[in-house]
Design an enzyme around this catalytic site. Structure first.
Site, PDB file in Angstrom:
ATOM      1  N   ALA A   1       0.876  -1.173   0.000  1.00  0.00           N
ATOM      2  CA  ALA A   1       0.000   0.000   0.000  1.00  0.00           C
ATOM      3  C   ALA A   1       0.912   1.221   0.000  1.00  0.00           C
ATOM      4  O   ALA A   1       1.252   1.778   1.047  1.00  0.00           O
ATOM      5  CB  ALA A   1      -0.906  -0.021   1.217  1.00  0.00           C
TER       6      ALA A   1
ATOM      7  N   LYS B   1      -1.123   6.580  -2.349  1.00  0.00           N
ATOM      8  CA  LYS B   1      -2.563   6.716  -2.056  1.00  0.00           C
ATOM      9  C   LYS B   1      -3.255   5.363  -1.865  1.00  0.00           C
ATOM     10  O   LYS B   1      -4.441   5.315  -1.517  1.00  0.00           O
ATOM     11  CB  LYS B   1      -3.225   7.490  -3.194  1.00  0.00           C
ATOM     12  CG  LYS B   1      -2.612   8.900  -3.341  1.00  0.00           C
ATOM     13  CD  LYS B   1      -3.553   9.836  -4.034  1.00  0.00           C
ATOM     14  CE  LYS B   1      -2.988  11.249  -4.064  1.00  0.00           C
ATOM     15  NZ  LYS B   1      -2.582  11.681  -5.394  1.00  0.00           N
ATOM     16  N   TYR B   2      -2.554   4.296  -2.107  1.00  0.00           N
ATOM     17  CA  TYR B   2      -3.182   2.977  -1.979  1.00  0.00           C
ATOM     18  C   TYR B   2      -3.461   2.584  -0.523  1.00  0.00           C
ATOM     19  O   TYR B   2      -4.103   1.560  -0.288  1.00  0.00           O
ATOM     20  CB  TYR B   2      -2.336   1.900  -2.671  1.00  0.00           C
ATOM     21  CG  TYR B   2      -2.558   1.822  -4.167  1.00  0.00           C
ATOM     22  CD1 TYR B   2      -2.231   2.887  -4.987  1.00  0.00           C
ATOM     23  CD2 TYR B   2      -3.108   0.693  -4.762  1.00  0.00           C
ATOM     24  CE1 TYR B   2      -2.430   2.827  -6.357  1.00  0.00           C
ATOM     25  CE2 TYR B   2      -3.311   0.622  -6.128  1.00  0.00           C
ATOM     26  CZ  TYR B   2      -2.973   1.688  -6.928  1.00  0.00           C
ATOM     27  OH  TYR B   2      -3.182   1.626  -8.283  1.00  0.00           O
TER      28      TYR B   2
ATOM     29  N   ASP C   1      -3.063  -8.064  -4.322  1.00  0.00           N
ATOM     30  CA  ASP C   1      -3.275  -6.632  -4.557  1.00  0.00           C
ATOM     31  C   ASP C   1      -4.119  -6.080  -3.415  1.00  0.00           C
ATOM     32  O   ASP C   1      -5.070  -6.735  -2.981  1.00  0.00           O
ATOM     33  CB  ASP C   1      -4.045  -6.417  -5.867  1.00  0.00           C
ATOM     34  CG  ASP C   1      -3.128  -6.342  -7.070  1.00  0.00           C
ATOM     35  OD1 ASP C   1      -1.946  -6.697  -6.954  1.00  0.00           O
ATOM     36  OD2 ASP C   1      -3.622  -5.924  -8.142  1.00  0.00           O
ATOM     37  N   ILE C   2      -3.829  -4.867  -2.990  1.00  0.00           N
ATOM     38  CA  ILE C   2      -4.584  -4.292  -1.871  1.00  0.00           C
ATOM     39  C   ILE C   2      -5.921  -3.698  -2.320  1.00  0.00           C
ATOM     40  O   ILE C   2      -6.858  -3.610  -1.513  1.00  0.00           O
ATOM     41  CB  ILE C   2      -3.731  -3.206  -1.136  1.00  0.00           C
ATOM     42  CG1 ILE C   2      -4.321  -2.868   0.238  1.00  0.00           C
ATOM     43  CG2 ILE C   2      -3.582  -1.934  -1.973  1.00  0.00           C
ATOM     44  CD1 ILE C   2      -4.143  -3.883   1.281  1.00  0.00           C
ATOM     45  N   ASP C   3      -6.013  -3.308  -3.595  1.00  0.00           N
ATOM     46  CA  ASP C   3      -7.255  -2.645  -4.043  1.00  0.00           C
ATOM     47  C   ASP C   3      -8.298  -3.684  -4.423  1.00  0.00           C
ATOM     48  O   ASP C   3      -8.829  -3.712  -5.530  1.00  0.00           O
ATOM     49  CB  ASP C   3      -6.977  -1.692  -5.210  1.00  0.00           C
ATOM     50  CG  ASP C   3      -6.366  -2.390  -6.409  1.00  0.00           C
ATOM     51  OD1 ASP C   3      -5.495  -3.257  -6.211  1.00  0.00           O
ATOM     52  OD2 ASP C   3      -6.782  -2.091  -7.540  1.00  0.00           O
TER      53      ASP C   3
ATOM     54  N   TYR D   1      -8.560 -14.123 -19.756  1.00  0.00           N
ATOM     55  CA  TYR D   1      -8.027 -15.140 -20.673  1.00  0.00           C
ATOM     56  C   TYR D   1      -8.404 -16.577 -20.345  1.00  0.00           C
ATOM     57  O   TYR D   1      -7.975 -17.497 -21.023  1.00  0.00           O
ATOM     58  CB  TYR D   1      -6.491 -15.029 -20.741  1.00  0.00           C
ATOM     59  CG  TYR D   1      -6.079 -13.681 -21.249  1.00  0.00           C
ATOM     60  CD1 TYR D   1      -6.132 -13.398 -22.601  1.00  0.00           C
ATOM     61  CD2 TYR D   1      -5.705 -12.680 -20.363  1.00  0.00           C
ATOM     62  CE1 TYR D   1      -5.811 -12.140 -23.067  1.00  0.00           C
ATOM     63  CE2 TYR D   1      -5.385 -11.412 -20.826  1.00  0.00           C
ATOM     64  CZ  TYR D   1      -5.443 -11.154 -22.170  1.00  0.00           C
ATOM     65  OH  TYR D   1      -5.147  -9.918 -22.642  1.00  0.00           O
TER      66      TYR D   1
ATOM     67  N   GLU E   1       4.045  -9.176 -13.684  1.00  0.00           N
ATOM     68  CA  GLU E   1       3.147 -10.239 -14.150  1.00  0.00           C
ATOM     69  C   GLU E   1       3.788 -11.035 -15.291  1.00  0.00           C
ATOM     70  O   GLU E   1       3.613 -12.248 -15.389  1.00  0.00           O
ATOM     71  CB  GLU E   1       1.825  -9.617 -14.605  1.00  0.00           C
ATOM     72  CG  GLU E   1       0.723 -10.616 -14.824  1.00  0.00           C
ATOM     73  CD  GLU E   1      -0.632  -9.934 -14.959  1.00  0.00           C
ATOM     74  OE1 GLU E   1      -1.346  -9.818 -13.946  1.00  0.00           O
ATOM     75  OE2 GLU E   1      -0.963  -9.495 -16.084  1.00  0.00           O
TER      76      GLU E   1
HETATM   77  C1  UD2 Z   1      -1.876  -2.986 -13.467  1.00  0.00           C
HETATM   78  C2  UD2 Z   1      -1.809  -2.807 -14.944  1.00  0.00           C
HETATM   79  C3  UD2 Z   1      -1.338  -4.012 -15.630  1.00  0.00           C
HETATM   80  C4  UD2 Z   1      -0.154  -4.731 -15.019  1.00  0.00           C
HETATM   81  C5  UD2 Z   1      -0.339  -4.882 -13.525  1.00  0.00           C
HETATM   82  C6  UD2 Z   1       0.941  -5.350 -12.887  1.00  0.00           C
HETATM   83  C7  UD2 Z   1      -3.390  -1.220 -15.945  1.00  0.00           C
HETATM   84  C8  UD2 Z   1      -4.793  -1.020 -16.459  1.00  0.00           C
HETATM   85  N1  UD2 Z   1      -3.127  -2.441 -15.459  1.00  0.00           N
HETATM   86  O1  UD2 Z   1      -3.001  -3.604 -13.032  1.00  0.00           O
HETATM   87  O2  UD2 Z   1      -0.955  -3.593 -16.911  1.00  0.00           O
HETATM   88  O3  UD2 Z   1       1.015  -4.027 -15.300  1.00  0.00           O
HETATM   89  O4  UD2 Z   1      -0.713  -3.640 -12.937  1.00  0.00           O
HETATM   90  O5  UD2 Z   1       0.626  -6.025 -11.713  1.00  0.00           O
HETATM   91  O6  UD2 Z   1      -2.580  -0.318 -15.980  1.00  0.00           O
HETATM   92  N2  UD2 Z   1       0.386  -0.375  -5.679  1.00  0.00           N
HETATM   93  C9  UD2 Z   1       0.571   0.568  -4.666  1.00  0.00           C
HETATM   94  N3  UD2 Z   1       0.766   1.863  -5.008  1.00  0.00           N
HETATM   95  C10 UD2 Z   1       0.786   2.309  -6.290  1.00  0.00           C
HETATM   96  C11 UD2 Z   1       0.594   1.368  -7.318  1.00  0.00           C
HETATM   97  C12 UD2 Z   1       0.392   0.036  -6.984  1.00  0.00           C
HETATM   98  O7  UD2 Z   1       0.568   0.224  -3.491  1.00  0.00           O
HETATM   99  O8  UD2 Z   1       0.946   3.513  -6.520  1.00  0.00           O
HETATM  100  C13 UD2 Z   1       0.236  -1.798  -5.302  1.00  0.00           C
HETATM  101  C14 UD2 Z   1      -1.118  -2.129  -4.703  1.00  0.00           C
HETATM  102  O9  UD2 Z   1      -0.986  -3.179  -3.805  1.00  0.00           O
HETATM  103  C15 UD2 Z   1      -1.904  -2.572  -5.919  1.00  0.00           C
HETATM  104  C16 UD2 Z   1      -0.835  -3.324  -6.698  1.00  0.00           C
HETATM  105  O10 UD2 Z   1       0.385  -2.629  -6.449  1.00  0.00           O
HETATM  106  O11 UD2 Z   1      -3.004  -3.366  -5.543  1.00  0.00           O
HETATM  107  C17 UD2 Z   1      -1.073  -3.447  -8.194  1.00  0.00           C
HETATM  108  O12 UD2 Z   1      -1.160  -2.149  -8.778  1.00  0.00           O
HETATM  109  P1  UD2 Z   1      -2.471  -1.648  -9.553  1.00  0.00           P
HETATM  110  O13 UD2 Z   1      -3.676  -1.918  -8.730  1.00  0.00           O
HETATM  111  O14 UD2 Z   1      -2.246  -0.257  -9.978  1.00  0.00           O
HETATM  112  O15 UD2 Z   1      -2.438  -2.601 -10.801  1.00  0.00           O
HETATM  113  P2  UD2 Z   1      -3.656  -3.201 -11.641  1.00  0.00           P
HETATM  114  O16 UD2 Z   1      -4.072  -4.479 -11.064  1.00  0.00           O
HETATM  115  O17 UD2 Z   1      -4.705  -2.147 -11.804  1.00  0.00           O
END
Ligand code: UD2
Length: 280
Positions: free
Chosen positions: A48, A51-52, A137-139, A162, A230
């Site tokens: 997290a 802002k997460y 993932d936290i979100d 997929y 990934e």
């Molecule tokens: C994103 C990307 C995907 C792929 C994947 C990598 C899009 C639409 N999707 O999916 O292309 O690269 O990520 O896993 O762009 N987190 C933080 N702070 C941040 C960013 C991420 O804490 O500023 C953590 C958090 O735990 C989050 C996880 O990283 O749940 C994954 O990041 P995300 O939620 O931005 O990625 P996601 O699943 O939308």
């Protein structure tokens, strides 16, 4: 629930003969009782950053309701804002451990960083505190049981986009041979999500360390895998097959309508405004 009839509308075994887990292919009472006898310690690693931190509360509250209920669970929250980690009432034998990590300027740095910081934390701390480790993932929010049927040496979740696709050449694998995450055309089993996966602490350590090392090598060669960590996870799992494959019940998304074969959504990713929550 007593399992009267095994489901036949979905494939429940992989072609390397391990379970592909769907609702209706296991008895939750029986499987929980088997694993409960071993009473494993389960670590959940979540990041997290920035802002997460706003997502922590709903994740933990729902996890307490549905994730390995009655098992020993520690949530390891990796954050750059430990003052923003909320107080959440946890069940018996359940804990939170907060680990401080640096902030990041790019979200790509955060998602790659998960492999690096998990490698360091498993090596120095978690190896002594857990038998199984999950990365999540936290979100996201738990909506239904996520139980002992998910535990194995290495468990990975089919990506919801997929899972019906049998044409491996359309998967989002890294295709450039210059990247260490490269998977050539014609190769591959499934496309797995990097948002939920887990396994024995030793196997998870090998995995995160290799993905971290590969990403570092790519970085030296000025290349970043198409789907960040990934892509590296998918490369690793092609050569080190999971011992259980979990259906997309284990990671759905609020962005998508639930399909007819998804009888239970166990975790779902939240809809978020990327421009507002990410640093870039
Ligand atoms: C994103 C990307 C995907 C792929 C994947 C990598 C899009 C639409 N999707 O999916 O292309 O690269 O990520 O896993 O762009 N987190 C933080 N702070 C941040 C960013 C991420 O804490 O500023 C953590 C958090 O735990 C989050 C996880 O990283 O749940 C994954 O990041 P995300 O939620 O931005 O990625 P996601 O699943 O939308």
């Amino acid at each position: 629930m007593i399992l009267k009839e095994r489901r036949t509308d979905v494939n429940s075994v992989t072609n390397w003969n391990v379970p592909l887990v769907w609702e209706g292919t296991f008895d939750p009472v029986v499987i929980d009782a088997i694993y409960k006898r071993m009473d494993p310690r389960v670590a959940v690693i979540v990041f997290a950053i920035g802002k997460y931190t706003q997502f922590i509360k709903a994740f933990l509250k729902s996890g307490e309701k549905y994730f390995l209920v009655d098992f020993r669970v520690t949530y390891y929250i990796f954050t750059d804002h430990k003052e923003n980690v909320p107080q959440v009432k946890l069940g018996r034998s359940r804990n939170i451990s907060v680990i401080t990590v640096p902030s990041a300027k790019r979200w790509q740095e955060v998602v790659f960083g998960r492999m690096k910081w998990a490698t360091i934390a498993i090596e120095t701390q978690i190896v002594n505190e857990a038998d199984y480790v999950f990365m999540m993932d936290i979100d996201s929010v738990f909506h239904n049981r996520f139980g002992a049927e998910s535990l194995s040496r290495l468990s990975a979740v089919l990506h919801r986009i997929y899972y019906k696709n049998t044409h491996r050449d359309s998967f989002l694998y890294e295709r450039r041979p210059e990247s260490t995450a490269h998977i050539p055309a014609g190769k591959g089993d499934y496309y797995y999500t990097a948002a939920v996966w887990g396994g024995y602490v030793e196997d998870m350590y090998k995995l995160v360390k290799q993905c971290y090392t590969q990403a570092e090598e790519d970085s030296k060669n000025n290349i970043e895998a198409a789907w960040q960590e990934e892509s590296h996870l998918n490369k690793y799992l092609l050569h080190n097959k999971p011992a259980k494959v979990l259906s997309p019940e284990y990671l759905w998304s609020d962005y998508d309508a639930v399909q007819a074969d998804i009888k239970v959504v166990r975790i779902s990713q939240l809809v978020k405004d990327y421009a507002k929550v990410r640093p870039n």
